[in-house]
Scaffold this motif. Structure first.
Motif, mmCIF file in Angstrom:
data_model
loop_
_atom_site.group_PDB
_atom_site.id
_atom_site.type_symbol
_atom_site.label_atom_id
_atom_site.label_comp_id
_atom_site.label_asym_id
_atom_site.label_seq_id
_atom_site.Cartn_x
_atom_site.Cartn_y
_atom_site.Cartn_z
ATOM 1 N N GLY A 1 1.007 -1.169 0.055
ATOM 2 C CA GLY A 1 -0.031 0.062 -0.087
ATOM 3 C C GLY A 1 0.779 1.215 -0.003
ATOM 4 O O GLY A 1 1.580 1.407 -0.922
ATOM 5 N N ASP A 2 0.747 1.974 0.989
ATOM 6 C CA ASP A 2 1.487 3.340 0.959
ATOM 7 C C ASP A 2 2.807 3.162 1.960
ATOM 8 O O ASP A 2 3.318 4.105 1.974
ATOM 9 C CB ASP A 2 0.604 4.443 1.882
ATOM 10 C CG ASP A 2 -0.703 4.758 1.015
ATOM 11 O OD1 ASP A 2 -0.799 4.707 -0.379
ATOM 12 O OD2 ASP A 2 -1.768 5.006 1.673
ATOM 13 N N ASP A 3 3.191 2.025 2.084
ATOM 14 C CA ASP A 3 4.274 1.831 3.063
ATOM 15 C C ASP A 3 4.895 0.543 2.556
ATOM 16 O O ASP A 3 4.800 -0.090 1.675
ATOM 17 C CB ASP A 3 3.806 1.671 4.334
ATOM 18 C CG ASP A 3 5.208 2.191 5.425
ATOM 19 O OD1 ASP A 3 5.972 2.524 4.932
ATOM 20 O OD2 ASP A 3 4.789 2.296 6.714
ATOM 21 N N VAL A 4 6.116 0.438 3.253
ATOM 22 C CA VAL A 4 7.149 -0.833 2.805
ATOM 23 C C VAL A 4 7.141 -1.783 3.849
ATOM 24 O O VAL A 4 7.042 -1.398 5.342
ATOM 25 C CB VAL A 4 8.369 -0.458 2.386
ATOM 26 C CG1 VAL A 4 8.405 0.301 1.286
ATOM 27 C CG2 VAL A 4 9.067 0.367 3.488
ATOM 28 N N GLU A 5 7.393 -3.005 3.935
ATOM 29 C CA GLU A 5 7.582 -3.952 4.638
ATOM 30 C C GLU A 5 8.937 -4.684 4.408
ATOM 31 O O GLU A 5 9.433 -4.823 3.500
ATOM 32 C CB GLU A 5 6.614 -4.983 5.029
ATOM 33 C CG GLU A 5 5.303 -4.408 5.743
ATOM 34 C CD GLU A 5 4.245 -5.445 6.109
ATOM 35 O OE1 GLU A 5 4.186 -6.724 5.472
ATOM 36 O OE2 GLU A 5 3.381 -5.193 6.776
ATOM 37 N N VAL A 6 9.789 -5.087 5.756
ATOM 38 C CA VAL A 6 10.933 -5.746 5.642
ATOM 39 C C VAL A 6 11.002 -7.188 5.498
ATOM 40 O O VAL A 6 10.183 -7.647 6.348
ATOM 41 C CB VAL A 6 12.021 -5.126 6.633
ATOM 42 C CG1 VAL A 6 13.468 -5.632 6.283
ATOM 43 C CG2 VAL A 6 11.903 -3.438 6.375
ATOM 44 N N TYR A 7 11.794 -7.877 4.602
ATOM 45 C CA TYR A 7 11.673 -9.269 4.451
ATOM 46 C C TYR A 7 13.011 -9.657 4.516
ATOM 47 O O TYR A 7 14.132 -9.160 3.971
ATOM 48 C CB TYR A 7 10.960 -9.619 3.265
ATOM 49 C CG TYR A 7 9.498 -9.300 3.063
ATOM 50 C CD1 TYR A 7 8.628 -10.521 3.716
ATOM 51 C CD2 TYR A 7 9.003 -8.307 3.020
ATOM 52 C CE1 TYR A 7 7.310 -10.288 3.771
ATOM 53 C CE2 TYR A 7 7.603 -8.076 3.017
ATOM 54 C CZ TYR A 7 6.702 -9.084 3.545
ATOM 55 O OH TYR A 7 5.141 -8.777 3.485
ATOM 56 N N LEU A 8 13.228 -11.045 4.956
ATOM 57 C CA LEU A 8 14.419 -11.887 4.996
ATOM 58 C C LEU A 8 14.310 -12.787 3.960
ATOM 59 O O LEU A 8 13.507 -13.563 3.976
ATOM 60 C CB LEU A 8 14.814 -12.352 6.154
ATOM 61 C CG LEU A 8 16.111 -13.193 6.197
ATOM 62 C CD1 LEU A 8 17.397 -12.499 6.099
ATOM 63 C CD2 LEU A 8 15.912 -14.104 7.533
ATOM 64 N N VAL A 9 15.166 -12.845 2.937
ATOM 65 C CA VAL A 9 15.187 -13.911 1.774
ATOM 66 C C VAL A 9 16.220 -14.897 1.983
ATOM 67 O O VAL A 9 17.556 -14.185 1.817
ATOM 68 C CB VAL A 9 15.254 -13.316 0.348
ATOM 69 C CG1 VAL A 9 15.126 -14.256 -0.655
ATOM 70 C CG2 VAL A 9 14.025 -12.370 0.263
ATOM 71 N N GLU A 10 16.322 -16.052 2.440
ATOM 72 C CA GLU A 10 17.245 -16.880 2.390
ATOM 73 C C GLU A 10 17.597 -17.726 1.217
ATOM 74 O O GLU A 10 16.752 -17.928 0.380
ATOM 75 C CB GLU A 10 17.303 -18.103 3.473
ATOM 76 C CG GLU A 10 16.854 -17.406 4.951
ATOM 77 C CD GLU A 10 16.955 -18.005 6.090
ATOM 78 O OE1 GLU A 10 17.924 -18.887 6.347
ATOM 79 O OE2 GLU A 10 15.874 -18.308 6.770
ATOM 80 N N SER A 11 19.027 -17.748 0.888
ATOM 81 C CA SER A 11 19.465 -18.535 -0.408
ATOM 82 C C SER A 11 18.815 -17.757 -1.685
ATOM 83 O O SER A 11 18.017 -18.358 -2.366
ATOM 84 C CB SER A 11 19.041 -19.936 -0.213
ATOM 85 O OG SER A 11 19.415 -20.733 0.654
ATOM 86 N N PRO A 12 19.253 -16.521 -1.770
ATOM 87 C CA PRO A 12 18.504 -15.805 -2.785
ATOM 88 C C PRO A 12 19.221 -16.225 -4.162
ATOM 89 O O PRO A 12 20.334 -16.663 -3.969
ATOM 90 C CB PRO A 12 18.867 -14.170 -2.310
ATOM 91 C CG PRO A 12 20.231 -14.485 -1.537
ATOM 92 C CD PRO A 12 19.990 -15.819 -1.009
ATOM 93 N N THR A 13 18.548 -15.946 -5.221
ATOM 94 C CA THR A 13 18.840 -15.849 -6.616
ATOM 95 C C THR A 13 19.590 -14.629 -7.002
ATOM 96 O O THR A 13 18.966 -13.550 -7.060
ATOM 97 C CB THR A 13 17.949 -16.339 -7.590
ATOM 98 O OG1 THR A 13 17.262 -17.565 -7.076
ATOM 99 C CG2 THR A 13 18.405 -16.403 -8.799
#
Length: 354
Positions: A163-175
């Motif tokens: 929406g109007d904001d962002v959320e933070v995520y953790l991505v393990e074993s990224p491409t």
């Protein structure tokens, strides 16, 4: 405000200086390496052994209970020694994990896992409040860009728009492909909202400003020594007043930056509470603006005062300038932080000077 380091902090500076000197990129024959250096896992392990990866985090989380001040002092030594490891970026990622109480933080502090950030986007200006990436449950879609080569990263911290904001995520074993991360359908763990992103950017920016301060100080020292030894018309060129005035301007820029960087570190270490809480966003933006402005001045003057040798890839002063240019554009450039400060001018009351 007293910027004098304590005895323990001086001991930390000395230890990091010794470690950093052993990790300085190897000479190709004429003073400095040419080209970027790869990630050095052995050197990163030495960072972990010394405790540099856990300085800012509580002991119960596996850290060493210090603060952003110690992180900054360590970063200054790394910047002065031209150590190319992504220390500031890793500190940003670790701060996000810390704010989210992620169990992965302990592995990051021990050096078992390398976690970096990827907040940027290809072809887009920097904005922490916007992201073209999207989240659907526990999966992310889109692309992200980091500040360095992410090939060695075990996981990345990124953002996705909600929406109007962002959320933070953790991505393990990224491409990953260099600094680019492909997230189409990538499983991710939500770390939190804007407060997690703010914590990451605050520590990451303060750490990289410390690296910039170290690079600026080292470039100034190289320049002064060159002015003392290089002769023209039979006398050292430091005798020419115009050149010494330009070196003096460099010194002023370094010292103004030093005060701003140390103040930002102290503010982050003790931001206050309630009505006495400091505006960390404004403090960080002011520091980044000064680092960008005076880093450019110091880098350009260092090259020009060295003359032709300053332009060569083998001489260290060009590498300091290159690093300063990179830092200036990481987590928002000078113009972006100046715009952020300008947007908040109306929040302050006018001052009656009469």
């Amino acid at each position: 405000m007293d910027f004098t380091p304590t005895e323990e902090q001086r001991a930390l500076q000395s230890a990091v200086r010794d470690l950093a000197s052993s990790l300085t990129p190897k000479d190709t024959g004429s003073g400095a390496p040419a080209g970027p250096q790869p990630f050095d896992a052995d050197a990163w392990g030495k960072f972990a052994e010394m405790g540099l990866l856990g300085l800012a985090f509580a002991e119960e989380k596996g850290g060493f209970g210090a603060s952003a001040i110690e992180v900054t002092l360590a970063a200054v030594e790394l910047g002065a020694a031209r150590v190319t490891l992504p220390y500031a970026d890793a500190m940003a990622a670790a701060a996000a994990l810390d704010a989210a109480n992620s169990p992965l933080l302990a592995d990051v502090i021990s050096g078992e896992k390398l976690v970096l950030t990827a907040f940027g986007e290809s072809g887009a200006t920097w904005s922490p409040a916007a992201s073209a990436r999207t989240a659907s449950g526990s999966e992310l879609a889109g692309e992200a860009r980091g500040n360095t080569d992410l090939s060695a990263a075990d996981a990345i911290v990124t953002t996705a728009g909600t929406g109007d904001d962002v959320e933070v995520y953790l991505v393990e074993s990224p491409t990953v492909d260099g600094p680019k991360v492909t997230l189409d359908g990538a499983p991710a763990t939500r770390l939190g909202g804007r407060e997690v992103l703010d914590a990451a950017l605050a520590l990451g920016n303060v750490a990289q400003c410390g690296e910039a301060l170290g690079a600026m100080g080292a470039a100034l020292t190289l320049t002064v020594e060159y002015l003392k030894t290089r002769k023209q018309f039979g006398v050292p060129i430091m005798r020419f007043q115009t050149l010494t005035q330009r070196a003096a301007d460099m010194y002023v820029g370094v010292e103004l930056t030093r005060s701003a960087v140390l103040y930002a570190a102290m503010a982050l270490a003790d931001p206050g509470e309630g009505d006495h809480a400091l505006d960390l966003d404004a403090i960080v933006s002011r520091t980044k603006y000064l680092v960008g402005t005076y880093g450019r001045l110091v880098g350009q003057e260092a090259i020009q005062l060295h003359g032709g040798i300053g332009m060569t890839a083998e001489y260290a002063v060009g590498h300091y300038t290159s690093r300063l240019a990179t830092i200036e554009r990481t987590f928002g450039d000078t113009r972006q932080h100046l715009a952020a400060l300008a947007a908040g001018v109306g929040d302050h009351t006018s001052v009656d000077v009469v």
